[in-house]
Design a protein around this motif. Structure first.
Motif, PDB file in Angstrom:
ATOM      1  N   ASP A  46      42.529  34.097  35.636  1.00 18.18           N
ATOM      2  CA  ASP A  46      43.820  34.035  36.314  1.00 18.18           C
ATOM      3  C   ASP A  46      43.646  33.817  37.815  1.00 18.18           C
ATOM      4  O   ASP A  46      44.554  34.023  38.588  1.00 18.18           O
ATOM      5  CB  ASP A  46      44.633  35.308  36.046  1.00 18.18           C
ATOM      6  CG  ASP A  46      43.913  36.555  36.546  1.00 18.18           C
ATOM      7  OD1 ASP A  46      42.718  36.429  36.935  1.00 18.18           O
ATOM      8  OD2 ASP A  46      44.524  37.630  36.546  1.00 18.18           O
ATOM      9  N   ALA A  47      42.428  33.399  38.223  1.00 14.93           N
ATOM     10  CA  ALA A  47      42.239  33.126  39.654  1.00 14.93           C
ATOM     11  C   ALA A  47      43.078  31.921  40.049  1.00 14.93           C
ATOM     12  O   ALA A  47      43.411  31.085  39.221  1.00 14.93           O
ATOM     13  CB  ALA A  47      40.775  32.848  39.932  1.00 14.93           C
ATOM     14  N   ALA A  48      43.412  31.841  41.340  1.00 10.54           N
ATOM     15  CA  ALA A  48      44.193  30.697  41.819  1.00 10.54           C
ATOM     16  C   ALA A  48      43.485  29.414  41.427  1.00 10.54           C
ATOM     17  O   ALA A  48      42.277  29.278  41.633  1.00 10.54           O
ATOM     18  CB  ALA A  48      44.341  30.787  43.330  1.00 10.54           C
ATOM     19  N   PHE A  49      44.230  28.487  40.885  1.00  6.44           N
ATOM     20  CA  PHE A  49      43.639  27.266  40.348  1.00  6.44           C
ATOM     21  C   PHE A  49      44.085  26.090  41.199  1.00  6.44           C
ATOM     22  O   PHE A  49      45.268  25.776  41.269  1.00  6.44           O
ATOM     23  CB  PHE A  49      44.093  27.096  38.891  1.00  6.44           C
ATOM     24  CG  PHE A  49      43.536  25.864  38.261  1.00  6.44           C
ATOM     25  CD1 PHE A  49      42.172  25.670  38.168  1.00  6.44           C
ATOM     26  CD2 PHE A  49      44.377  24.876  37.765  1.00  6.44           C
ATOM     27  CE1 PHE A  49      41.644  24.527  37.583  1.00  6.44           C
ATOM     28  CE2 PHE A  49      43.870  23.717  37.191  1.00  6.44           C
ATOM     29  CZ  PHE A  49      42.491  23.551  37.101  1.00  6.44           C
ATOM     30  N   GLN A  50      43.114  25.462  41.878  1.00  5.29           N
ATOM     31  CA  GLN A  50      43.443  24.344  42.762  1.00  5.29           C
ATOM     32  C   GLN A  50      42.525  23.175  42.434  1.00  5.29           C
ATOM     33  O   GLN A  50      41.511  22.994  43.101  1.00  5.29           O
ATOM     34  CB  GLN A  50      43.230  24.733  44.223  1.00  5.29           C
ATOM     35  CG  GLN A  50      44.002  25.947  44.657  1.00  5.29           C
ATOM     36  CD  GLN A  50      43.667  26.298  46.102  1.00  5.29           C
ATOM     37  OE1 GLN A  50      43.755  25.464  46.995  1.00  5.29           O
ATOM     38  NE2 GLN A  50      43.276  27.523  46.338  1.00  5.29           N
ATOM     39  N   PRO A  51      42.836  22.385  41.428  1.00  2.00           N
ATOM     40  CA  PRO A  51      41.932  21.293  41.074  1.00  2.00           C
ATOM     41  C   PRO A  51      41.810  20.292  42.219  1.00  2.00           C
ATOM     42  O   PRO A  51      42.815  19.793  42.729  1.00  2.00           O
ATOM     43  CB  PRO A  51      42.573  20.661  39.842  1.00  2.00           C
ATOM     44  CG  PRO A  51      43.996  21.113  39.867  1.00  2.00           C
ATOM     45  CD  PRO A  51      44.029  22.433  40.576  1.00  2.00           C
ATOM     46  N   ALA A  52      40.571  19.995  42.591  1.00  2.16           N
ATOM     47  CA  ALA A  52      40.323  19.127  43.745  1.00  2.16           C
ATOM     48  C   ALA A  52      40.685  17.674  43.463  1.00  2.16           C
ATOM     49  O   ALA A  52      40.727  16.863  44.377  1.00  2.16           O
ATOM     50  CB  ALA A  52      38.853  19.226  44.141  1.00  2.16           C
ATOM     51  N   LYS A 132      53.632  24.147  39.669  1.00  2.00           N
ATOM     52  CA  LYS A 132      52.395  24.935  39.628  1.00  2.00           C
ATOM     53  C   LYS A 132      51.657  24.595  38.347  1.00  2.00           C
ATOM     54  O   LYS A 132      52.287  24.216  37.354  1.00  2.00           O
ATOM     55  CB  LYS A 132      52.714  26.435  39.598  1.00  2.00           C
ATOM     56  CG  LYS A 132      53.272  26.987  40.876  1.00  2.00           C
ATOM     57  CD  LYS A 132      53.512  28.479  40.719  1.00  2.00           C
ATOM     58  CE  LYS A 132      53.698  29.139  42.061  1.00  2.00           C
ATOM     59  NZ  LYS A 132      53.455  30.583  41.997  1.00  2.00           N
ATOM     60  N   ILE A 133      50.352  24.759  38.376  1.00  2.70           N
ATOM     61  CA  ILE A 133      49.567  24.617  37.147  1.00  2.70           C
ATOM     62  C   ILE A 133      49.254  26.037  36.688  1.00  2.70           C
ATOM     63  O   ILE A 133      48.582  26.792  37.396  1.00  2.70           O
ATOM     64  CB  ILE A 133      48.275  23.830  37.390  1.00  2.70           C
ATOM     65  CG1 ILE A 133      48.616  22.442  37.940  1.00  2.70           C
ATOM     66  CG2 ILE A 133      47.466  23.727  36.096  1.00  2.70           C
ATOM     67  CD1 ILE A 133      47.433  21.684  38.490  1.00  2.70           C
ATOM     68  N   GLY A 134      49.745  26.417  35.536  1.00  3.16           N
ATOM     69  CA  GLY A 134      49.665  27.819  35.146  1.00  3.16           C
ATOM     70  C   GLY A 134      50.572  28.635  36.050  1.00  3.16           C
ATOM     71  O   GLY A 134      51.386  28.091  36.805  1.00  3.16           O
ATOM     72  N   LYS A 135      50.372  29.930  36.001  1.00  2.00           N
ATOM     73  CA  LYS A 135      51.267  30.777  36.804  1.00  2.00           C
ATOM     74  C   LYS A 135      50.671  31.111  38.169  1.00  2.00           C
ATOM     75  O   LYS A 135      51.357  31.611  39.041  1.00  2.00           O
ATOM     76  CB  LYS A 135      51.539  32.066  36.029  1.00  2.00           C
ATOM     77  CG  LYS A 135      52.217  31.813  34.669  1.00  2.00           C
ATOM     78  CD  LYS A 135      53.663  32.241  34.711  1.00  2.00           C
ATOM     79  CE  LYS A 135      54.458  31.814  33.484  1.00  2.00           C
ATOM     80  NZ  LYS A 135      53.857  32.108  32.200  1.00  2.00           N
ATOM     81  N   GLN A 136      49.358  30.846  38.329  1.00  2.00           N
ATOM     82  CA  GLN A 136      48.684  31.360  39.521  1.00  2.00           C
ATOM     83  C   GLN A 136      48.295  30.293  40.530  1.00  2.00           C
ATOM     84  O   GLN A 136      47.691  30.606  41.545  1.00  2.00           O
ATOM     85  CB  GLN A 136      47.422  32.119  39.093  1.00  2.00           C
ATOM     86  CG  GLN A 136      47.679  33.285  38.166  1.00  2.00           C
ATOM     87  CD  GLN A 136      48.530  34.359  38.806  1.00  2.00           C
ATOM     88  OE1 GLN A 136      48.425  34.588  40.007  1.00  2.00           O
ATOM     89  NE2 GLN A 136      49.375  34.992  38.025  1.00  2.00           N
TER      90      GLN A 136
END
Ligand SMILES: [Fe+2]
Ligand SMILES: [Fe+2]
Length: 444
Positions: A46-52, A132-136
């Protein structure tokens, strides 16, 4: 062995957009996994997800849809659903709740990555959205195209980018113009269908830099070029190794497609012989496509190899020892496509591949004519050559050996095409209107 490992990618993704390095001339694999990147075991689900590699594109009407895509690996985040809501209306969250669209994961060749794609439909035209992608994940933004062209429509075009510092400078310049979208007319990263690192580097650069003034991601619309394809020309789709897995939404079966924006703008994107032959099926399709849009106000054609090249030789050349002459660059396009552009009132053709700036005179049947077609190019987003002075077809109005982008602005019945260099300096301005009917019959 895959050239980039799952760990490598997880680390790069988790580092996030803000801290990921700009992908320049240095090979990607030499730069990415640095000391500050976390151990993938420490990346919580559930860590913040930031696809590069996050980017936006379209495969159907941009007034009501958006495709959200990224390249990643399964399991790097627990939830790959895209949640979205109109930004200006979030205060009314009770009546405009967040909607959800599951992403679909497809293989990304030569790696254990997947291309994730969420196709959002039924959107409000001309509206700002948060997603957002997912909730986080962080909240990202996009804007749909307006339903009508009542206000000015602006977009960037260019081609032949690569992943060097010039391409990045032009990305920054493009984003500074705050365009509604950007067209890349082939030769994106120069992966040649063989380098997954280069393909990813192009996406990361675009993702990081092509952000509008208000944080809005700028959608990308692409055409295929020879450097998307292992072998360059006359190859099956499988040789465009990374291009089709990324862009088969718009190009499900062929290398050519149209994208219609409501009833005010049509992009006709062509394949200059890389995975679809120029003559035959594509030319028949082009005639049908242009005929159906003959009365549309703004039809832009985008191709990669120019019909009117500014660097390469447009004329056939004898090759020592060969029985037949080498065809001139653009010969097939001039034979098959130019008569259709003439006949069906195409005002502007965006060309690339020669790594120069060029603007032709308006042309009809290859000759200057006030009711003619303007050919703009020639692809120097991040690659350069000196244009040839000879101009054997006598078609050029202006050429330059500078990096450039074109900013197009549709305003009422007029179109402005402004070429700017990577420092934002205006190099050239052209203006087009709707061409008159009955200019030319095919073969006439
Ligand atoms: Fe190129
Ligand atoms: Fe090219």
């Amino acid at each position: 062995m895959f050239p980039i490992t799952r760990r490598h990618f997880l680390c790069a993704s988790a580092a996030g957009l803000a801290s990921s390095p700009i992908c320049g001339d240095e090979p990607v694999r030499d730069r990415e996994v640095k000391k500050e990147l976390p151990n993938p075991k420490a990346v919580k689900e559930d860590a913040a997800f930031q696809p590069a590699t996050l980017f936006l594109t379209w495969h159907t009407d941009p007034t009501t849809t958006m495709d959200i895509q990224w390249v990643g690996v399964r399991g790097e985040t627990a939830d790959t659903t895209v949640y979205y809501t109109p930004t200006a209306l979030t205060v009314l969250a009770q009546t405009f709740p967040w909607r959800a669209e599951k992403s679909v994961a497809r293989p990304y060749p030569q790696s254990d990555f997947k291309v994730f794609r969420a196709e959002l439909t039924g959107l409000l035209p001309g509206a700002d959205y948060t997603f957002k992608i997912g909730k986080q994940s962080p909240a990202y933004r996009f804007r749909t195209m307006p339903a009508k062209s009542t206000d000015a429509i602006s977009f960037i075009s260019g081609g032949d980018c690569g992943v060097n510092t010039a391409a990045l400078a032009n990305n920054a310049q493009a984003a500074r113009q705050d365009p509604m979208f950007a067209i890349v007319g082939g030769d994106l990263g120069y992966d040649n269908g063989r380098s997954v690192e280069t393909s990813l580097a192009f996406l990361k650069n675009y993702s990081r830099t092509m952000v509008g003034r208000d944080g809005r991601l700028i959608p990308m619309i692409v055409a295929i070029g020879n450097h998307e394809v292992d072998g360059g020309y006359a190859k099956p789709r499988s040789k465009a190794t990374f291009f089709y897995p990324l862009f088969d939404g718009l190009y499900p079966e062929t290398g050519y497609a149209t994208l219609d924006f409501g009833d005010y703008l049509s992009l006709v994107l062509l394949d200059t012989g890389h995975t679809s032959p120029i003559d035959g099926d594509q030319t028949r399709w082009l005639e049908k496509t242009l005929k159906a849009r003959e009365d549309h106000p703004n039809v832009f054609v985008i191709n990669h190899v120019p019909a009117y090249p500014s660097f390469r030789n447009p004329q056939p050349a004898e090759v020592k020892g060969a029985a037949t002459a080498k065809p001139g660059t653009g010969e097939l396009q001039r034979k098959n496509w130019v008569p259709l552009f003439d006949k069906y009132r195409v005002p502007v053709v965006l060309e690339h591949h020669d790594h120069t700036f060029k603007r032709t005179k308006p042309l009809l049947d290859g000759l200057p004519h006030e009711n003619g077609v303007l050919y703009l190019g020639d692809g120097s987003w991040g690659r350069l050559r000196n244009p040839k002075k000879a101009d054997p077809l006598h078609v050029m109005a202006k050429t330059s050996d500078e990096y450039h982008l074109s900013l197009h602005r549709i305003q009422g019945e007029e179109r402005f095409h402004l070429a700017m260099d990577k420092d934002g300096r205006v190099m050239d301005v052209a203006r087009t209107g709707q061409r008159k009917k009955g200019a030319m019959s095919v073969g006439g």
